[in-house]
Design an enzyme around this catalytic site. Structure first.
Site, PDB file in Angstrom:
ATOM      1  N   GLY A 228       0.639  -1.117   0.097  1.00  0.00           N
ATOM      2  CA  GLY A 228      -0.027  -0.103  -0.035  1.00  0.00           C
ATOM      3  C   GLY A 228       0.946   1.289  -0.134  1.00  0.00           C
ATOM      4  N   GLU A 248      -6.658   0.087   0.879  1.00  0.00           N
ATOM      5  CA  GLU A 248      -7.466  -0.651   2.351  1.00  0.00           C
ATOM      6  C   GLU A 248      -6.123  -1.582   2.598  1.00  0.00           C
ATOM      7  OE1 GLU A 248      -9.907  -0.146   3.899  1.00  0.00           O
ATOM      8  OE2 GLU A 248     -10.915   1.253   2.627  1.00  0.00           O
ATOM      9  N   CYS A 282      -9.114  -9.014   6.815  1.00  0.00           N
ATOM     10  CA  CYS A 282      -8.243  -7.809   7.310  1.00  0.00           C
ATOM     11  C   CYS A 282      -9.005  -7.301   8.562  1.00  0.00           C
ATOM     12  CB  CYS A 282      -8.039  -6.772   6.326  1.00  0.00           C
ATOM     13  SG  CYS A 282      -9.547  -6.414   5.346  1.00  0.00           S
ATOM     14  N   GLN A 329       2.199 -18.270   3.409  1.00  0.00           N
ATOM     15  CA  GLN A 329       1.400 -17.593   4.261  1.00  0.00           C
ATOM     16  C   GLN A 329       1.328 -18.471   5.642  1.00  0.00           C
ATOM     17  OE1 GLN A 329      -0.140 -14.665   4.180  1.00  0.00           O
ATOM     18  NE2 GLN A 329      -0.682 -15.007   6.197  1.00  0.00           N
ATOM     19  N   GLU A 383       0.191  -7.647  11.941  1.00  0.00           N
ATOM     20  CA  GLU A 383      -0.892  -8.304  11.363  1.00  0.00           C
ATOM     21  C   GLU A 383      -0.444  -9.812  10.939  1.00  0.00           C
ATOM     22  OE1 GLU A 383      -2.612  -7.164   7.535  1.00  0.00           O
ATOM     23  OE2 GLU A 383      -4.588  -7.407   8.405  1.00  0.00           O
TER      24      GLU A 383
END
Ligand code: ADP
Length: 481
Positions: A228, A248, A282, A329, A383
């Site tokens: 982002g 976002e 998110c 991930q 996160e």
């Protein structure tokens, strides 16, 4: 090979990616074209060329086309949900919910296309009037992540087309299947050639083109905070005109459970918010902030519930927690779980990687719950984006609120309480774009604004009628008869 869609034509592309099922890595969902930088440039040129035709399309024609897209998505919801669950790994009921939402979003913007309004004011100067009108912003680059393979594309593409823009859409490389299916539906809906273009591929190959070509007037991005920031820098740092941009990004969403909460409601909110969709939202409730009086009962109930949550193939009947999306991930989740233990958190349940479930090799991970964590630990500040949540003990409601707001993110936040006074206080003081009272922090309606504060978001809100802010530009006209 599933091709790209550029200027109204399907293009095979020089390169291709295997779309692999994370519930069973032996299963290849399909082979999808990977666009080159030159093809991405062609898509931008096609979109730029189509702008006049997009703008000439009547609002009724745009509305009809969007409505047709929405109707087809809803009519094919089982087939599209199966594809989504197969390529992304979210449990089938969640995938069905996501597909229905995508259909509803197209229907919503079919209505909005007919409701573009302006304002007419008297000027401060004698005899003059002032008109405020909205015009399409131009060519819009749409860059989406893998965790909502059809809903996020829908909530960007539908308003972009509703307001007369042309689109270049780049889905995440891990989940091209749902994006391709959506593109194929849009390709038959009646938009002019070039109004909608699909370029599948890697961010590092074509991302730069989508951000820096001066013919792109606006960029809408959902993904990681790091990318982002790159989008923002590219949008303002280019040689020509700067691009409008909307971001976002991440969340570290708190769910506060107060002493007076109904325990079952608290557990339901926490299980759904933290672990459904394998925690890969998110808006996931990754910080469970629980006051002293209910803490031990809450932890015991969570542990019991988590131990019984079925983990398995996203498409198998009864699965609640599907696999993590890919090996990278899952390794990141595992690394965070190890970090949490090193930081002093207590892993009370879950956290084991499962290589095979029901004979299927996949990226499975048992949902993990930490207790005895503090808000300054990295597992409570960064996160994780996986099925991992941390309980933070709070002395009282004020302490819980302070912890909830002590984060650089501000997407979603929740409180579970039976007290109207507490509910009103938290609703007023939680520093987040979305606040949920006695409801999970994840799971939102399709017709109202979505977005956050602080490092979670930048630019106008998405969805609902507020989307008009990003996808149009305002013109103020002074008229002296
Ligand atoms: P995630 O963790 O969700 O994959 P990313 O931010 O890496 O988050 O990816 C979100 C989207 O951004 C994907 O479509 C990805 O291909 C794209 N992307 C990644 N790097 C870039 C870049 N440098 N420029 C433009 N888009 C990018």
């Amino acid at each position: 090979m599933f091709p790209n869609f550029i200027g109204g034509q399907w293009h095979a592309g020089a390169d291709a990616t295997d779309n692999v099922n994370p519930s069973d890595t032996r299963d290849v969902v399909g082979v999808y074209a990977r666009a080159s930088a030159a093809e991405a440039t062609d898509a931008i040129a096609a979109a730029h060329h189509a702008l006049a035709n997009c703008q000439a399309m009547t609002p009724q024609a745009r509305s009809d086309a969007l409505d047709a897209v929405g109707s087809e998505i809803l009519a094919r919801k089982n087939e599209l949900a199966d594809l989504l669950a197969r390529e992304e790994g979210k449990a089938l009921p969640d995938a069905q919910g996501e597909v229905v939402r995508a259909g509803q979003i197209f229907k919503f913007f079919a209505g909005e296309a007919l409701r573009v309004a302006g304002e007419l004011l008297a000027s401060t100067r004698p005899g003059m009037t002032v008109e405020i009108t909205r015009e399409p912003v131009g060519v819009v680059s749409i860059i989406t992540p893998w965790n909502f393979p059809i809903a996020i594309p829908a909530w960007k593409i539908a308003p972009a087309l509703a307001y007369g823009n042309a689109v270049v859409f780049k889905p995440a490389e891990l989940v091209p299947g749902s994006a391709w299916a959506l593109a194929e539906i849009i390709s038959r809906a009646g938009f002019p050639p070039g109004a909608f273009n699909l370029v599948m591929g890697r961010g590092r190959d074509i991302g730069d083109v989508l951000l820096s070509d001066p013919r792109v007037s606006a960029i809408t991005f959902t993904g990681s905070e790091g990318t982002g920031r790159k989008v923002a820098q590219a949008a303002i740092g280019r040689a020509g005109a700067m691009a409008k941009f909307q971001l976002e990004m991440g969340g570290k969403n708190p769910l506060v459970v107060l002493d007076d909460a109904d325990l079952q409601t608290a557990v339901n909110c926490a299980i759904n918010g933290a672990y459904y969709a394998t925690g890969q939202r998110c808006t996931a409730s990754s910080r469970l902030i629980v006051t002293n009086g209910i803490h031990d009962r809450f932890v015991a109930a969570m542990r019991d519930k988590l131990a019984t949550l079925p983990v398995g193939d996203a498409r198998a009947a009864g699965t609640v927690i599907g696999p993590v999306v890919d090996a990278k991930q899952r390794q990141q989740d595992i690394d965070f779980i190890a970090l949490g233990a090193r930081e002093g958190g207590q892993l009370v349940v879950g956290g084991e990687a499962l290589e095979v479930v029901d004979g299927k090799p996949g990226y499975y991970l048992r949902p993990a719950l930490f207790t005895a964590t503090t808000n300054d630990m990295r597992i409570n500040q960064e996160e994780i984006f996986g099925p991992v949540a941390c309980v933070i003990r709070a002395a009282d409601a004020d302490h819980a609120l302070a912890i909830a707001n002590d984060t650089r993110f501000g997407l979603s936040a929740g409180v579970v309480t039976t007290s109207l006074k507490h509910a009103a206080h938290f609703k007023r003081h939680l520093q987040a774009g979305m606040v949920m009272v006695n409801a999970p922090t994840a799971g939102v309606d399709p017709h109202v604004p979505f977005g956050g504060r602080k490092s979670s978001s930048h630019g106008p809100r998405e969805q609902g009628r507020h989307a008009v802010e990003f996808y149009t530009t305002t013109k103020t006209s002074y008229v002296q008869p």
